[in-house]
Design an enzyme around this catalytic site. Sequence first.
Site, PDB file in Angstrom:
ATOM      1  N   ARG A   1       0.864  -1.194   0.000  1.00  0.00           N
ATOM      2  CA  ARG A   1       0.000   0.000   0.000  1.00  0.00           C
ATOM      3  C   ARG A   1       0.892   1.232   0.000  1.00  0.00           C
ATOM      4  O   ARG A   1       2.117   1.149   0.130  1.00  0.00           O
ATOM      5  CB  ARG A   1      -1.014   0.008   1.156  1.00  0.00           C
ATOM      6  CG  ARG A   1      -0.608  -0.590   2.458  1.00  0.00           C
ATOM      7  CD  ARG A   1       0.456   0.141   3.217  1.00  0.00           C
ATOM      8  NE  ARG A   1       0.169   1.561   3.358  1.00  0.00           N
ATOM      9  CZ  ARG A   1       1.077   2.474   3.600  1.00  0.00           C
ATOM     10  NH1 ARG A   1       2.369   2.125   3.727  1.00  0.00           N
ATOM     11  NH2 ARG A   1       0.790   3.744   3.703  1.00  0.00           N
ATOM     12  N   GLY A   2       0.244   2.410  -0.124  1.00  0.00           N
ATOM     13  CA  GLY A   2       1.005   3.646  -0.305  1.00  0.00           C
ATOM     14  C   GLY A   2       1.074   3.909  -1.801  1.00  0.00           C
ATOM     15  O   GLY A   2       1.352   2.993  -2.588  1.00  0.00           O
ATOM     16  N   ALA A   3       0.825   5.176  -2.192  1.00  0.00           N
ATOM     17  CA  ALA A   3       0.637   5.488  -3.618  1.00  0.00           C
ATOM     18  C   ALA A   3       1.787   5.016  -4.523  1.00  0.00           C
ATOM     19  O   ALA A   3       1.555   4.254  -5.469  1.00  0.00           O
ATOM     20  CB  ALA A   3       0.378   6.986  -3.766  1.00  0.00           C
TER      21      ALA A   3
ATOM     22  N   GLN B   1      -2.216   2.578   9.996  1.00  0.00           N
ATOM     23  CA  GLN B   1      -0.946   2.619   9.258  1.00  0.00           C
ATOM     24  C   GLN B   1       0.100   3.444   9.995  1.00  0.00           C
ATOM     25  O   GLN B   1       1.290   3.252   9.805  1.00  0.00           O
ATOM     26  CB  GLN B   1      -1.152   3.195   7.848  1.00  0.00           C
ATOM     27  CG  GLN B   1      -1.755   2.221   6.855  1.00  0.00           C
ATOM     28  CD  GLN B   1      -3.259   2.360   6.806  1.00  0.00           C
ATOM     29  OE1 GLN B   1      -3.883   2.684   7.812  1.00  0.00           O
ATOM     30  NE2 GLN B   1      -3.850   2.122   5.653  1.00  0.00           N
TER      31      GLN B   1
ATOM     32  N   ARG C   1      -7.462  -0.290  -6.726  1.00  0.00           N
ATOM     33  CA  ARG C   1      -7.815   0.794  -5.797  1.00  0.00           C
ATOM     34  C   ARG C   1      -8.001   2.070  -6.624  1.00  0.00           C
ATOM     35  O   ARG C   1      -7.264   2.300  -7.576  1.00  0.00           O
ATOM     36  CB  ARG C   1      -6.706   1.013  -4.746  1.00  0.00           C
ATOM     37  CG  ARG C   1      -6.554  -0.148  -3.775  1.00  0.00           C
ATOM     38  CD  ARG C   1      -5.598   0.189  -2.644  1.00  0.00           C
ATOM     39  NE  ARG C   1      -6.235   1.004  -1.622  1.00  0.00           N
ATOM     40  CZ  ARG C   1      -5.555   1.593  -0.624  1.00  0.00           C
ATOM     41  NH1 ARG C   1      -4.236   1.430  -0.535  1.00  0.00           N
ATOM     42  NH2 ARG C   1      -6.183   2.315   0.292  1.00  0.00           N
TER      43      ARG C   1
ATOM     44  N   ASP D   1      -1.994  10.879  -2.048  1.00  0.00           N
ATOM     45  CA  ASP D   1      -2.357   9.827  -3.001  1.00  0.00           C
ATOM     46  C   ASP D   1      -2.640  10.398  -4.377  1.00  0.00           C
ATOM     47  O   ASP D   1      -2.538   9.704  -5.378  1.00  0.00           O
ATOM     48  CB  ASP D   1      -3.583   9.063  -2.496  1.00  0.00           C
ATOM     49  CG  ASP D   1      -3.157   8.137  -1.379  1.00  0.00           C
ATOM     50  OD1 ASP D   1      -3.062   8.611  -0.234  1.00  0.00           O
ATOM     51  OD2 ASP D   1      -2.847   6.966  -1.667  1.00  0.00           O
TER      52      ASP D   1
ATOM     53  N   ASN E   1      -5.573  12.492   0.452  1.00  0.00           N
ATOM     54  CA  ASN E   1      -4.691  11.691   1.310  1.00  0.00           C
ATOM     55  C   ASN E   1      -5.545  10.964   2.353  1.00  0.00           C
ATOM     56  O   ASN E   1      -6.762  11.183   2.450  1.00  0.00           O
ATOM     57  CB  ASN E   1      -3.625  12.569   1.975  1.00  0.00           C
ATOM     58  CG  ASN E   1      -2.499  11.742   2.568  1.00  0.00           C
ATOM     59  OD1 ASN E   1      -1.962  10.853   1.911  1.00  0.00           O
ATOM     60  ND2 ASN E   1      -2.140  11.988   3.814  1.00  0.00           N
ATOM     61  N   LYS E   2      -4.898  10.137   3.120  1.00  0.00           N
ATOM     62  CA  LYS E   2      -5.577   9.295   4.117  1.00  0.00           C
ATOM     63  C   LYS E   2      -6.554  10.091   4.982  1.00  0.00           C
ATOM     64  O   LYS E   2      -6.275  11.213   5.393  1.00  0.00           O
ATOM     65  CB  LYS E   2      -4.504   8.631   4.984  1.00  0.00           C
ATOM     66  CG  LYS E   2      -4.971   7.749   6.094  1.00  0.00           C
ATOM     67  CD  LYS E   2      -5.829   6.582   5.660  1.00  0.00           C
ATOM     68  CE  LYS E   2      -5.224   5.761   4.529  1.00  0.00           C
ATOM     69  NZ  LYS E   2      -6.082   4.632   4.117  1.00  0.00           N
TER      70      LYS E   2
HETATM   71  O1  MRU Z   1      -4.495   3.308   2.345  1.00  0.00           O
HETATM   72  P1  MRU Z   1      -3.019   3.538   2.212  1.00  0.00           P
HETATM   73  O2  MRU Z   1      -2.243   2.980   3.336  1.00  0.00           O
HETATM   74  O3  MRU Z   1      -2.497   3.092   0.865  1.00  0.00           O
HETATM   75  O4  MRU Z   1      -2.870   5.120   2.261  1.00  0.00           O
HETATM   76  C1  MRU Z   1      -1.612   5.691   2.079  1.00  0.00           C
HETATM   77  C2  MRU Z   1      -1.566   7.160   2.246  1.00  0.00           C
HETATM   78  O5  MRU Z   1      -2.576   7.801   2.437  1.00  0.00           O
HETATM   79  C3  MRU Z   1      -0.242   7.814   2.072  1.00  0.00           C
HETATM   80  O6  MRU Z   1      -0.177   9.007   2.803  1.00  0.00           O
HETATM   81  C4  MRU Z   1      -0.032   8.155   0.595  1.00  0.00           C
HETATM   82  O7  MRU Z   1      -0.273   7.044  -0.208  1.00  0.00           O
HETATM   83  C5  MRU Z   1       1.327   8.671   0.342  1.00  0.00           C
HETATM   84  S1  MRU Z   1       2.519   7.391   0.334  1.00  0.00           S
HETATM   85  C6  MRU Z   1       4.021   8.050  -0.044  1.00  0.00           C
END
Ligand code: MRU
Length: 377
Positions: free
Chosen positions: A56-58, A207, A99, A248, A258-259
């Site tokens: 996970r993470g963009a 996370q 996603r 994201d 973002n999250k």
């Molecule tokens: O749901 P996730 O864990 O994939 O969410 C990730 C985030 O919101 C991060 O802040 C974002 O992807 C940046 S990662 C460098």
Amino acid sequence: MSIVFETVAWAPRHEGRDLPGAVRILDQTRLPNETEFLLLNTPEEVWDAIRRLAVRGAPAIGIAAAYGLIVGLQDADRDKPVDFLHHLDHLVHYLGTARPTAVNLNWALERMRAAAHELEPGLTVDVLLQHLIQEAHHIREEDLAMSHSIGEHGAELLRAGMGVLTHCNAGGLATSGFGTALAPLYVARERQIHVRVFVDETRPLLQGSRLTAWELQQKGFEVTLLCDSAAGHLMREGKIDMVIVGADRVAANGDVANKIGTYMLALAARSHRIPFFVAMPSSTIDLNAPTGRAIEIEERPAEELTEWNGVVVAPKGVHVCNPAFEITPHQLVTGFITENGVLHAPFALGLKDMVPQAVERERSEEHTSELQSRQSI
Ligand code: MRU
């Protein structure tokens, strides 16, 4: 421990040869208790790993998907290059549905598609495959280089003793291994600038506590964990001097997806006059989204709120609202920490300049209109 995490990589089956292989990921659903790596051998396994947040993470999901295409193509019929390209298009679409919010997923897939389609016609499947695996490696290596540059630029903003708050995980675990929001902290420490790091636990899937607190501890940082709703209190107490989060997707006007929880953090930071920075590579900018309103927000399953590790923690039948992301309006962002430097408002122009295709398109439009105006003289 190495400065870079092995979050997502290509694992060849035979030494000395890139192909065939599998996608190797660090299973983030098992952290912080177990460090386990998974080999993903089919596109379906890659799709599933992205969907259930094992990777996970963009930036990391973009890299996983780019390698995921290769696992789906490497056994293709060697005599049918046209079928190969059709299958590639099909897989690009399929993996892109894992996603919806992080633009890096489709950015990486579209880049892979373009890399194959831009080649001259008539090449063999083996040549196409070799070209694609190299492109996937480039995506990963470029992300690593961008993360380092983000760190270099972001570290300029930090001073010894500052309290820095971050949300979710935008570290090595969310990228090719070095991170975006955490990268300035890593570089600052290399420069002997020691800051105090505060980490939001980041509801609902933690996370922040499971991943960011673990990642920073692994790298020897002293970390303070807080529940999301404590952030305003800490700001009021004067413990937080800066907020740095990842993204994201960043819309053309600077609105940030973002999250979930990022927006409240930005509002509280503004109220306390605390700088709020967003760290991201140019692959996170989506010029096709004029504002945050155009960004699809992922809604996650209700069980992520009603259950914890299989234990029911909410009354049966309760209505659940579980958006994974949200939009933070650009007015609340102090600046973007990017691989090209720190961007301050107004953001639209600076963001556009960072996307190579947009710059090229603009140049060619300028060129065309110059030619047209010359012809009309
Ligand atoms: O749901 P996730 O864990 O994939 O969410 C990730 C985030 O919101 C991060 O802040 C974002 O992807 C940046 S990662 C460098």
